[in-house]
Design a protein around this motif. Structure first.
Motif, mmCIF file in Angstrom:
data_model
loop_
_atom_site.group_PDB
_atom_site.id
_atom_site.type_symbol
_atom_site.label_atom_id
_atom_site.label_comp_id
_atom_site.label_asym_id
_atom_site.label_seq_id
_atom_site.Cartn_x
_atom_site.Cartn_y
_atom_site.Cartn_z
ATOM 1 N N VAL A 84 0.814 -1.116 0.004
ATOM 2 C CA VAL A 84 0.058 -0.107 0.109
ATOM 3 C C VAL A 84 0.991 1.100 0.116
ATOM 4 N N TRP A 85 0.604 2.183 -1.057
ATOM 5 C CA TRP A 85 1.460 3.307 -1.143
ATOM 6 C C TRP A 85 0.590 4.548 -0.874
ATOM 7 N N LEU A 86 1.388 5.385 -0.203
ATOM 8 C CA LEU A 86 0.435 6.893 0.064
ATOM 9 C C LEU A 86 1.125 7.881 -0.458
ATOM 10 N N LEU A 87 0.560 8.880 -1.092
ATOM 11 C CA LEU A 87 1.088 9.986 -1.406
ATOM 12 C C LEU A 87 0.210 11.223 -0.942
ATOM 13 N N ALA A 88 0.685 12.141 -0.347
ATOM 14 C CA ALA A 88 -0.074 13.408 0.081
ATOM 15 C C ALA A 88 -0.392 14.125 -1.037
#
Length: 259
Positions: free
Chosen positions: A21-25
């Motif tokens: 799971v990859w998060l980008l603000a």
């Protein structure tokens, strides 16, 4: 250097065995677009669809989601992002085609965050939700099963709002993994372990054996957003769900990723 964009000839073995799971603000989308120019990463059709969005926030999140997905999938597949192609399946779910790597992915974005889950082993879904406002608190209970209503009614108001958000996010992640999304009928799903965990889900349309095949991850971000992930694991060994990286575009390099 970001693990997303650092040069590598092939994905690390652990990336293949897990649901990453990859998060980008949302605040970092412009920096990512500077590091990975859309004209070098996205197709002309994708750029056109982003440009047609009228609201600046929606346009920024759409751009960020498309860049994030292409860059991630390119790293897993060890190819240039522009070489990937997609088709839209029933109910609007995008998938890679061709897909010799057997990669599955799913995207979600809400005000403030963009999330992408990738796995090569199983159907997967992700949902990121903003904290609930009063309007949502009035309408979301209609998507609850009777056991969920009883459990949430027993909670104090502050805990109830968070538990309602968690329950909704888990249902969204699950139905997105199935490919149906909101059309599936949330009132026939019962989420357990909220609050407190571990998270389970009972689907009235399917049997207990199918319910046990699913693994869930539920997290709360520092901004108050809720992150939920659902993965259906083939066989008996669960597929680990790992939040691998909160991306910092200021530390990225496109060496080995873009021609």
């Amino acid at each position: 250097m970001s693990a997303l964009l650092a040069p590598a000839p092939a994905p690390a073995p652990e990336l293949v065995r897990e649901a990453g799971v990859w998060l980008l603000a949302e605040s970092e989308v412009d920096a990512l677009a500077d590091a990975a120019p859309p004209e070098r990463v996205l197709s002309a059709g994708e750029r056109d669809r982003v440009a047609r969005l009228r609201a600046p926030g929606a346009r920024r999140r759409s751009l960020g989601a498309r860049l994030l997905a292409r860059l991630l999938l390119a790293r897993y597949a060890a190819v240039e992002p522009s070489r990937l192609s997609f088709v839209t399946r029933w109910y609007g779910r995008p998938e890679l085609s061709p897909n010799p790597w057997n990669l599955r992915f799913n995207l979600s974005h809400s005000d403030g965050w963009i999330a992408c889950v990738v796995t090569s082993v199983a159907p997967c879904g992700v949902d990121v939700q903003s904290p609930l406002g009063d309007d949502a608190l009035r309408h979301l209970p209609g998507a609850l099963s009777e056991p969920e209503k009883a459990r949430l009614d027993a909670l104090d108001p502050g805990t109830r709002a968070e538990a309602l958000l968690d329950t909704w996010a888990v249902k969204e992640a699950y139905t997105k993994a199935l490919g149906y999304g909101l059309r599936y009928g949330f009132e026939r799903l019962t989420v357990g372990g909220v609050p407190g965990g571990p998270v389970t889900l009972r689907d009235a349309r399917r049997g207990a054996a199918e319910d046990r095949a699913w693994t869930f991850h539920l997290d709360h971000l520092h901004t108050g957003h809720c992150l939920a992930v659902a993965v259906r694991t083939p066989g008996t060994a669960p597929c680990p769900i790992v939040v691998r990286h909160v991306m910092d575009p200021s530390e990225t390099s496109l060496e080995g990723v873009l021609p």
